[in-house]
Design an enzyme around this catalytic site. Structure first.
Site, PDB file in Angstrom:
ATOM      1  N   SER A  92       0.882  -1.181   0.000  1.00 33.30           N
ATOM      2  CA  SER A  92       0.000   0.000   0.000  1.00 33.30           C
ATOM      3  C   SER A  92       0.913   1.223   0.000  1.00 33.30           C
ATOM      4  CB  SER A  92      -0.933   0.003   1.218  1.00 33.30           C
ATOM      5  OG  SER A  92      -0.193   0.161   2.403  1.00 33.30           O
ATOM      6  N   LEU A 106      -3.078   1.485   7.240  1.00 32.17           N
ATOM      7  CA  LEU A 106      -3.529   2.586   6.379  1.00 32.17           C
ATOM      8  C   LEU A 106      -2.925   2.526   4.979  1.00 32.17           C
ATOM      9  CD1 LEU A 106      -3.400   5.643   8.815  1.00 32.17           C
ATOM     10  CD2 LEU A 106      -5.339   4.150   8.262  1.00 32.17           C
ATOM     11  N   HIS A 117       3.692  -4.934   2.750  1.00 32.34           N
ATOM     12  CA  HIS A 117       3.211  -5.527   4.002  1.00 32.34           C
ATOM     13  C   HIS A 117       3.653  -6.973   4.149  1.00 32.34           C
ATOM     14  CE1 HIS A 117       0.317  -2.358   5.177  1.00 32.34           C
ATOM     15  NE2 HIS A 117       0.268  -2.134   3.875  1.00 32.34           N
ATOM     16  N   LEU A 119       5.272 -10.567   1.889  1.00 34.96           N
ATOM     17  CA  LEU A 119       5.651 -11.463   0.785  1.00 34.96           C
ATOM     18  C   LEU A 119       5.587 -12.855   1.385  1.00 34.96           C
ATOM     19  CD1 LEU A 119       7.175 -12.612  -1.756  1.00 34.96           C
ATOM     20  CD2 LEU A 119       9.290 -11.966  -0.615  1.00 34.96           C
ATOM     21  N   TYR A 163      16.344 -10.167   1.788  1.00 32.87           N
ATOM     22  CA  TYR A 163      15.906  -8.925   1.141  1.00 32.87           C
ATOM     23  C   TYR A 163      17.089  -8.127   0.597  1.00 32.87           C
ATOM     24  CZ  TYR A 163      11.153  -9.822   2.669  1.00 32.87           C
ATOM     25  OH  TYR A 163       9.912 -10.376   2.825  1.00 32.87           O
TER      26      TYR A 163
END
Ligand SMILES: CC(C)(COP(=O)(O)OP(=O)(O)OC[C@H]1O[C@@H](n2cnc3c(N)ncnc32)[C@H](O)[C@@H]1OP(=O)(O)O)[C@@H](O)C(=O)NCCC(=O)NCCS
Length: 202
Positions: A92, A106, A117, A119, A163
Protein backbone atom coordinates in the site's frame (compact mmCIF):
# COMPACT_ATOMS: atom_id res chain seq x y z
CA UNK A 1 -10.04 -26.26 7.77
CA UNK A 2 -13.34 -25.29 6.19
CA UNK A 3 -14.33 -26.41 2.72
CA UNK A 4 -14.28 -22.80 1.55
CA UNK A 5 -10.78 -22.10 2.85
CA UNK A 6 -9.40 -25.34 1.41
CA UNK A 7 -11.01 -24.79 -1.97
CA UNK A 8 -8.17 -22.90 -3.69
CA UNK A 9 -5.84 -25.85 -3.14
CA UNK A 10 -8.25 -28.57 -4.24
CA UNK A 11 -8.12 -29.06 -7.96
CA UNK A 12 -11.35 -30.15 -9.56
CA UNK A 13 -11.06 -33.41 -11.53
CA UNK A 14 -11.38 -31.57 -14.86
CA UNK A 15 -8.06 -29.79 -14.15
CA UNK A 16 -5.99 -32.73 -12.94
CA UNK A 17 -4.65 -33.99 -16.25
CA UNK A 18 -5.42 -33.27 -19.86
CA UNK A 19 -7.35 -35.96 -21.65
CA UNK A 20 -6.15 -37.67 -24.82
CA UNK A 21 -7.85 -34.99 -26.88
CA UNK A 22 -5.29 -32.42 -25.73
CA UNK A 23 -5.05 -29.48 -23.33
CA UNK A 24 -8.45 -27.90 -23.78
CA UNK A 25 -9.77 -25.59 -21.05
CA UNK A 26 -6.55 -25.74 -19.00
CA UNK A 27 -5.45 -22.78 -16.91
CA UNK A 28 -2.14 -21.04 -17.66
CA UNK A 29 0.84 -22.91 -16.25
CA UNK A 30 2.24 -19.70 -14.76
CA UNK A 31 0.58 -16.34 -14.45
CA UNK A 32 1.41 -13.10 -12.65
CA UNK A 33 -1.37 -10.66 -11.94
CA UNK A 34 -2.65 -8.17 -9.39
CA UNK A 35 -4.84 -9.68 -6.70
CA UNK A 36 -8.48 -8.80 -6.07
CA UNK A 37 -10.63 -9.12 -2.93
CA UNK A 38 -11.80 -12.49 -4.33
CA UNK A 39 -8.24 -13.79 -3.82
CA UNK A 40 -8.24 -12.88 -0.11
CA UNK A 41 -9.03 -16.38 1.16
CA UNK A 42 -6.21 -17.96 -0.87
CA UNK A 43 -3.86 -15.26 0.41
CA UNK A 44 -4.90 -15.85 3.99
CA UNK A 45 -4.47 -19.63 3.69
CA UNK A 46 -0.81 -19.10 2.79
CA UNK A 47 -0.42 -16.56 5.60
CA UNK A 48 -2.05 -18.91 8.11
CA UNK A 49 0.50 -21.63 7.42
CA UNK A 50 3.48 -19.28 7.01
CA UNK A 51 2.94 -17.06 10.04
CA UNK A 52 0.06 -17.95 12.36
CA UNK A 53 1.10 -21.58 12.75
CA UNK A 54 4.64 -20.39 13.55
CA UNK A 55 4.20 -17.33 15.79
CA UNK A 56 0.44 -16.90 16.27
CA UNK A 57 0.68 -13.58 14.42
CA UNK A 58 0.51 -12.62 10.77
CA UNK A 59 1.21 -9.39 8.86
CA UNK A 60 -2.37 -9.02 7.60
CA UNK A 61 -5.54 -10.57 8.95
CA UNK A 62 -8.26 -11.59 6.51
CA UNK A 63 -10.21 -8.33 6.84
CA UNK A 64 -6.97 -6.35 6.31
CA UNK A 65 -6.12 -8.41 3.23
CA UNK A 66 -9.57 -7.58 1.82
CA UNK A 67 -9.11 -3.94 2.87
CA UNK A 68 -5.85 -3.46 0.92
CA UNK A 69 -6.98 -5.55 -2.06
CA UNK A 70 -10.02 -3.27 -2.30
CA UNK A 71 -8.15 0.03 -1.83
CA UNK A 72 -4.99 -0.60 -3.83
CA UNK A 73 -5.09 -3.91 -5.75
CA UNK A 74 -2.53 -2.48 -8.19
CA UNK A 75 0.08 -2.67 -5.41
CA UNK A 76 -0.35 -6.41 -5.06
CA UNK A 77 1.10 -9.18 -7.18
CA UNK A 78 0.16 -12.84 -7.21
CA UNK A 79 1.91 -15.78 -8.81
CA UNK A 80 -0.52 -18.45 -9.96
CA UNK A 81 0.38 -21.93 -11.15
CA UNK A 82 -2.49 -23.55 -13.08
CA UNK A 83 -4.86 -21.15 -11.39
CA UNK A 84 -3.61 -21.79 -7.87
CA UNK A 85 -2.01 -18.98 -5.86
CA UNK A 86 1.53 -20.02 -4.92
CA UNK A 87 3.10 -16.71 -3.85
CA UNK A 88 2.02 -13.13 -3.35
CA UNK A 89 2.99 -9.62 -2.33
CA UNK A 90 0.61 -7.05 -0.86
CA UNK A 91 1.59 -3.37 -0.68
CA UNK A 92 0.00 0.00 0.00
CA UNK A 93 1.16 3.62 -0.16
CA UNK A 94 2.78 5.38 2.76
CA UNK A 95 3.73 9.05 3.16
CA UNK A 96 6.48 9.16 5.77
CA UNK A 97 10.19 8.35 5.92
CA UNK A 98 9.83 5.56 8.49
CA UNK A 99 7.04 3.11 9.24
CA UNK A 100 4.82 3.75 12.25
CA UNK A 101 2.01 1.64 13.70
CA UNK A 102 -0.50 3.41 11.42
CA UNK A 103 1.33 2.04 8.38
CA UNK A 104 0.12 -1.47 9.25
CA UNK A 105 -3.50 -0.57 8.52
CA UNK A 106 -3.53 2.59 6.38
CA UNK A 107 -3.20 3.27 2.66
CA UNK A 108 -2.08 6.85 1.95
CA UNK A 109 -3.10 7.49 -1.68
CA UNK A 110 -0.78 10.51 -2.01
CA UNK A 111 2.25 8.78 -0.55
CA UNK A 112 5.31 8.10 -2.68
CA UNK A 113 6.54 5.11 -0.69
CA UNK A 114 5.23 1.61 -1.24
CA UNK A 115 4.94 -0.27 2.03
CA UNK A 116 5.37 -3.97 1.30
CA UNK A 117 3.21 -5.53 4.00
CA UNK A 118 3.86 -9.13 3.16
CA UNK A 119 5.65 -11.46 0.79
CA UNK A 120 4.86 -15.12 1.26
CA UNK A 121 5.33 -18.29 -0.74
CA UNK A 122 3.17 -21.38 -0.30
CA UNK A 123 5.02 -23.98 1.77
CA UNK A 124 5.41 -26.52 -1.03
CA UNK A 125 6.94 -23.94 -3.38
CA UNK A 126 9.62 -22.46 -1.10
CA UNK A 127 13.36 -22.59 -1.70
CA UNK A 128 12.77 -22.69 -5.47
CA UNK A 129 13.59 -19.05 -6.14
CA UNK A 130 9.93 -17.99 -6.31
CA UNK A 131 10.11 -15.43 -3.47
CA UNK A 132 13.12 -13.73 -5.06
CA UNK A 133 11.63 -13.80 -8.56
CA UNK A 134 8.29 -12.42 -7.41
CA UNK A 135 10.01 -9.58 -5.52
CA UNK A 136 12.16 -8.82 -8.57
CA UNK A 137 9.08 -8.61 -10.81
CA UNK A 138 7.29 -6.45 -8.25
CA UNK A 139 10.19 -3.99 -8.01
CA UNK A 140 10.40 -3.82 -11.81
CA UNK A 141 6.69 -3.05 -11.90
CA UNK A 142 7.06 -0.32 -9.26
CA UNK A 143 9.66 1.37 -11.46
CA UNK A 144 6.88 1.96 -14.00
CA UNK A 145 4.64 3.74 -11.47
CA UNK A 146 5.61 7.41 -11.81
CA UNK A 147 4.67 8.48 -8.27
CA UNK A 148 6.61 5.75 -6.49
CA UNK A 149 10.02 6.78 -5.14
CA UNK A 150 10.87 3.96 -2.77
CA UNK A 151 9.68 0.70 -1.28
CA UNK A 152 9.93 -0.13 2.41
CA UNK A 153 9.30 -3.21 4.50
CA UNK A 154 9.97 -4.53 7.95
CA UNK A 155 11.19 -8.06 8.55
CA UNK A 156 12.65 -10.20 11.27
CA UNK A 157 16.43 -10.09 11.46
CA UNK A 158 16.97 -13.54 9.95
CA UNK A 159 15.39 -12.41 6.65
CA UNK A 160 17.61 -9.34 6.19
CA UNK A 161 20.08 -11.24 3.91
CA UNK A 162 17.16 -12.46 1.76
CA UNK A 163 15.91 -8.92 1.14
CA UNK A 164 19.43 -7.59 0.69
CA UNK A 165 19.80 -10.02 -2.23
CA UNK A 166 16.78 -8.27 -3.80
CA UNK A 167 18.44 -4.87 -3.39
CA UNK A 168 16.90 -3.67 -0.11
CA UNK A 169 19.09 -1.84 2.38
CA UNK A 170 18.70 -2.07 6.16
CA UNK A 171 17.61 1.19 7.78
CA UNK A 172 17.82 0.05 11.39
CA UNK A 173 15.40 -1.32 13.98
CA UNK A 174 11.72 -0.58 13.43
CA UNK A 175 9.79 1.23 16.16
CA UNK A 176 7.01 -1.31 15.56
CA UNK A 177 6.91 -4.48 17.64
CA UNK A 178 4.28 -7.22 17.60
CA UNK A 179 4.23 -9.05 20.92
CA UNK A 180 7.76 -10.33 21.41
CA UNK A 181 8.66 -9.88 17.72
CA UNK A 182 11.03 -7.08 16.69
CA UNK A 183 11.80 -6.00 13.14
CA UNK A 184 14.44 -4.39 10.95
CA UNK A 185 13.20 -1.73 8.55
CA UNK A 186 14.52 -1.95 5.00
CA UNK A 187 14.14 0.25 1.95
CA UNK A 188 14.63 -0.02 -1.79
CA UNK A 189 15.19 3.10 -3.90
CA UNK A 190 12.75 2.81 -6.81
CA UNK A 191 13.88 4.73 -9.87
CA UNK A 192 11.00 5.63 -12.20
CA UNK A 193 11.59 6.57 -15.80
CA UNK A 194 12.46 10.24 -16.02
CA UNK A 195 10.08 10.91 -18.88
CA UNK A 196 7.18 9.34 -17.00
CA UNK A 197 7.95 11.43 -13.94
CA UNK A 198 8.08 14.62 -16.00
CA UNK A 199 4.63 13.91 -17.42
CA UNK A 200 2.99 12.45 -14.35
CA UNK A 201 2.05 15.60 -12.47
CA UNK A 202 3.50 14.08 -9.29
C1 LIG B 1 10.80 -15.88 3.07
C2 LIG B 1 10.18 -16.41 1.79
C3 LIG B 1 9.25 -15.39 1.19
C4 LIG B 1 11.32 -16.72 0.80
O1 LIG B 1 10.77 -17.22 -0.41
P1 LIG B 1 11.44 -18.49 -1.13
O2 LIG B 1 10.77 -18.65 -2.44
O3 LIG B 1 11.40 -19.66 -0.21
O4 LIG B 1 12.93 -17.97 -1.26
P2 LIG B 1 13.91 -18.14 -2.49
O5 LIG B 1 13.90 -19.57 -2.93
O6 LIG B 1 13.64 -17.10 -3.50
O7 LIG B 1 15.27 -17.76 -1.81
C5 LIG B 1 15.84 -18.63 -0.87
C6 LIG B 1 16.63 -17.78 0.10
O8 LIG B 1 15.71 -17.17 0.99
C7 LIG B 1 16.30 -17.02 2.27
N1 LIG B 1 15.38 -17.64 3.23
C8 LIG B 1 14.20 -18.20 2.96
N2 LIG B 1 13.61 -18.62 4.07
C9 LIG B 1 14.44 -18.32 5.07
C10 LIG B 1 14.40 -18.50 6.47
N3 LIG B 1 13.35 -19.09 7.08
N4 LIG B 1 15.44 -18.07 7.20
C11 LIG B 1 16.50 -17.48 6.61
N5 LIG B 1 16.60 -17.28 5.29
C12 LIG B 1 15.58 -17.71 4.54
C13 LIG B 1 17.64 -17.66 2.20
O9 LIG B 1 18.56 -16.60 1.94
C14 LIG B 1 17.56 -18.56 0.98
O10 LIG B 1 18.79 -18.67 0.36
P3 LIG B 1 19.62 -20.05 0.49
O11 LIG B 1 18.76 -21.09 -0.16
O12 LIG B 1 20.85 -19.74 -0.23
O13 LIG B 1 19.78 -20.26 1.95
C15 LIG B 1 9.42 -17.75 2.04
O14 LIG B 1 10.30 -18.68 2.63
C16 LIG B 1 8.19 -17.59 2.91
O15 LIG B 1 7.11 -17.38 2.42
N6 LIG B 1 8.38 -17.73 4.23
C17 LIG B 1 7.28 -17.60 5.18
C18 LIG B 1 6.72 -16.21 5.19
C19 LIG B 1 7.76 -15.13 5.48
O16 LIG B 1 8.56 -15.25 6.40
N7 LIG B 1 7.69 -14.03 4.69
C20 LIG B 1 8.59 -12.90 4.81
C21 LIG B 1 8.14 -11.91 5.84
S1 LIG B 1 6.92 -10.77 5.22
Amino acid sequence: MSVVSAAPFLRPPCLRSPGPQGRRHTLPASEFRSLSPEDAISVFEIEREAFISVSGECPLHLDEVRHFLTLCPELSLGWFEEGRLVAFIIGSLWDRERLTLDALTLHKPHGTTVHVHVLAVHRTFRQQGKGSILMWRYLQYLRCLPCVRRAVLMCEEFLVPFYQKSGFKAQGPSEITVGPLTFIEMFYPVRGHAFMRRNSGC
